[in-house]
Write a protein that holds these residues in place. Structure first.
Motif, PDB file in Angstrom:
ATOM      1  N   GLU A 116       0.838  -1.204   0.000  1.00  0.00           N
ATOM      2  CA  GLU A 116       0.000   0.000   0.000  1.00  0.00           C
ATOM      3  C   GLU A 116       0.866   1.244   0.000  1.00  0.00           C
ATOM      4  O   GLU A 116       1.795   1.371   0.798  1.00  0.00           O
ATOM      5  N   LEU A 117       0.576   2.151  -0.899  1.00  0.00           N
ATOM      6  CA  LEU A 117       1.194   3.467  -0.889  1.00  0.00           C
ATOM      7  C   LEU A 117       0.316   4.357  -0.032  1.00  0.00           C
ATOM      8  O   LEU A 117      -0.868   4.506  -0.293  1.00  0.00           O
ATOM      9  N   GLY A 118       0.883   4.932   0.993  1.00  0.00           N
ATOM     10  CA  GLY A 118       0.072   5.724   1.905  1.00  0.00           C
ATOM     11  C   GLY A 118       0.845   6.882   2.503  1.00  0.00           C
ATOM     12  O   GLY A 118       2.032   7.070   2.257  1.00  0.00           O
ATOM     13  N   GLY A 119       0.143   7.638   3.317  1.00  0.00           N
ATOM     14  CA  GLY A 119       0.780   8.704   4.072  1.00  0.00           C
ATOM     15  C   GLY A 119       1.341   9.821   3.233  1.00  0.00           C
ATOM     16  O   GLY A 119       2.230  10.550   3.690  1.00  0.00           O
ATOM     17  N   VAL A 120       0.856  10.005   1.990  1.00  0.00           N
ATOM     18  CA  VAL A 120       1.339  11.114   1.179  1.00  0.00           C
ATOM     19  C   VAL A 120       0.722  12.403   1.714  1.00  0.00           C
ATOM     20  O   VAL A 120      -0.491  12.568   1.717  1.00  0.00           O
ATOM     21  N   ALA A 121       1.569  13.282   2.187  1.00  0.00           N
ATOM     22  CA  ALA A 121       1.068  14.513   2.810  1.00  0.00           C
ATOM     23  C   ALA A 121       2.108  15.606   2.679  1.00  0.00           C
ATOM     24  O   ALA A 121       3.311  15.363   2.800  1.00  0.00           O
ATOM     25  N   THR A 122       1.627  16.827   2.454  1.00  0.00           N
ATOM     26  CA  THR A 122       2.490  17.993   2.278  1.00  0.00           C
ATOM     27  C   THR A 122       2.146  19.040   3.324  1.00  0.00           C
ATOM     28  O   THR A 122       0.966  19.320   3.566  1.00  0.00           O
ATOM     29  N   LEU A 123       3.154  19.608   3.953  1.00  0.00           N
ATOM     30  CA  LEU A 123       2.919  20.699   4.899  1.00  0.00           C
ATOM     31  C   LEU A 123       2.235  21.856   4.184  1.00  0.00           C
ATOM     32  O   LEU A 123       2.511  22.140   3.007  1.00  0.00           O
ATOM     33  N   GLU A 124       1.349  22.538   4.893  1.00  0.00           N
ATOM     34  CA  GLU A 124       0.497  23.555   4.267  1.00  0.00           C
ATOM     35  C   GLU A 124       1.266  24.586   3.454  1.00  0.00           C
ATOM     36  O   GLU A 124       0.872  24.959   2.348  1.00  0.00           O
ATOM     37  N   ARG A 125       2.378  25.064   3.975  1.00  0.00           N
ATOM     38  CA  ARG A 125       3.086  26.156   3.292  1.00  0.00           C
ATOM     39  C   ARG A 125       3.795  25.706   2.012  1.00  0.00           C
ATOM     40  O   ARG A 125       4.273  26.543   1.241  1.00  0.00           O
ATOM     41  N   PHE A 126       3.847  24.396   1.761  1.00  0.00           N
ATOM     42  CA  PHE A 126       4.514  23.881   0.566  1.00  0.00           C
ATOM     43  C   PHE A 126       3.545  23.299  -0.450  1.00  0.00           C
ATOM     44  O   PHE A 126       3.982  22.714  -1.455  1.00  0.00           O
ATOM     45  N   ARG A 127       2.252  23.457  -0.240  1.00  0.00           N
ATOM     46  CA  ARG A 127       1.272  22.841  -1.135  1.00  0.00           C
ATOM     47  C   ARG A 127       1.151  23.606  -2.464  1.00  0.00           C
ATOM     48  O   ARG A 127       1.618  24.718  -2.597  1.00  0.00           O
ATOM     49  N   LYS A 128       0.516  22.958  -3.439  1.00  0.00           N
ATOM     50  CA  LYS A 128       0.291  23.512  -4.779  1.00  0.00           C
ATOM     51  C   LYS A 128       1.589  23.691  -5.553  1.00  0.00           C
ATOM     52  O   LYS A 128       1.702  24.581  -6.402  1.00  0.00           O
ATOM     53  N   ARG A 129       2.570  22.832  -5.289  1.00  0.00           N
ATOM     54  CA  ARG A 129       3.842  22.903  -6.027  1.00  0.00           C
ATOM     55  C   ARG A 129       4.181  21.601  -6.743  1.00  0.00           C
ATOM     56  O   ARG A 129       5.283  21.459  -7.268  1.00  0.00           O
ATOM     57  N   GLY A 130       3.275  20.645  -6.715  1.00  0.00           N
ATOM     58  CA  GLY A 130       3.538  19.368  -7.361  1.00  0.00           C
ATOM     59  C   GLY A 130       4.364  18.409  -6.523  1.00  0.00           C
ATOM     60  O   GLY A 130       4.834  17.384  -7.027  1.00  0.00           O
ATOM     61  N   LEU A 131       4.513  18.716  -5.242  1.00  0.00           N
ATOM     62  CA  LEU A 131       5.349  17.864  -4.390  1.00  0.00           C
ATOM     63  C   LEU A 131       4.692  16.516  -4.130  1.00  0.00           C
ATOM     64  O   LEU A 131       5.380  15.486  -4.040  1.00  0.00           O
ATOM     65  N   GLY A 132       3.369  16.503  -3.997  1.00  0.00           N
ATOM     66  CA  GLY A 132       2.672  15.240  -3.737  1.00  0.00           C
ATOM     67  C   GLY A 132       2.821  14.265  -4.890  1.00  0.00           C
ATOM     68  O   GLY A 132       3.032  13.056  -4.671  1.00  0.00           O
TER      69      GLY A 132
END
Length: 257
Positions: free
Chosen positions: A191-207
């Motif tokens: 299972e691929l899980g726990g993908v999460a980005t800190l709020e200040r780094f979101r909307k950058r394609g990091l996920g």
């Protein structure tokens, strides 16, 4: 056993390896030993549900409550089609309906890493400080604003779980920003899980980038089928870019506090 049944069987096995297992036939309750976060504490049906299960549900709620946990279910809806109505009648509410998605080695489509993003891949041989960074980043991304500092137990358990699985921490300008992991494989499934980005780094394609790297690590270690669940269409589109496709639906149901 079809693929959907194999995935639900894997979920039971994976939960049993990570949490305390409490049989309450026709269900099993899985309890995190010290963390009450609802995502770490839930029940899964043992198989198809038949007959009157009101008494087992009463006992199940007692098991959760005496451990100060929220009574909760996570399960593949098509494998227990009548259970949702029963749970609703017994005071549970629909927390979320998730898309269960799968990716194979053949369908995997790697994506480019955004400029300025670097990764650290964690295993059981990683340092306790690396594991602590992973734990802290994950929890703070999933529960922003909630005070949290990984305990020594959290760190030790994370390293133990990485004997066969892997975790990834993505850094932006030296700061931890995004995480992801895959669970120990069993019979070619993980299972691929726990993908999460800190709020200040979101909307950058990091996920998307961390999903791609976690999938690459999983397939390189012999995984044939990687699966995940997501509750939003937006996240689903992110996973589709990496090669995941929709298979079926999961239900998350809990008793409101």
């Amino acid at each position: 056993m079809n693929l959907t049944e194999r995935l639900q069987s894997y979920m039971r096995r994976s939960a049993a390896g990570r949490y305390e297992s409490i049989p309450v036939p026709p269900f099993t309750v899985f309890i995190h030993p010290h963390d009450p976060l609802i995502y770490f504490n839930y029940a899964i049906p043992d198989g198809p549900i038949t007959g009157d299960v009101r008494e087992p549900l009463r006992r199940l709620r007692e098991e959760f409550q005496k451990r100060s946990r929220v009574p909760r279910f996570e399960y593949v809806s098509e494998l227990a089609p009548s259970l949702a109505d029963t749970l609703l009648a017994e005071g549970f509410q629909l927390e979320a309906e998730a898309r269960l998605m799968v990716c194979t080695r053949e369908r995997f489509t790697p994506v480019a890493t955004p400029e300025g993003l670097s990764f650290s891949v964690l295993s059981s041989g990683s340092s306790r400080e690396e594991a602590r960074t992973y734990c802290n980043t994950s929890r703070r991304a999933f529960a922003p604003g909630e005070p949290y500092e990984a305990s020594e137990e959290d760190v030790s358990k994370t390293l133990e779980e990485l004997r066969e699985g892997r975790a990834v921490v993505g850094y932006v300008e030296g700061q931890p920003a995004v995480v992801g992991t895959f669970t120990p494989p069993w019979e070619g499934i993980a299972e691929l899980g726990g993908v999460a980005t800190l709020e200040r780094f979101r909307k950058r394609g990091l996920g998307t980038a961390v999903t791609s790297l976690v999938a690459r690590e999983a397939f390189a270690r012999g995984v044939d089928v990687l699966f995940l669940s997501t509750v939003t269409e937006e996240a689903g589109r992110i996973y589709e870019r990496v090669g995941f496709r929709f298979l079926t639906r999961m239900l998350f149901m809990s008793v409101p506090g």
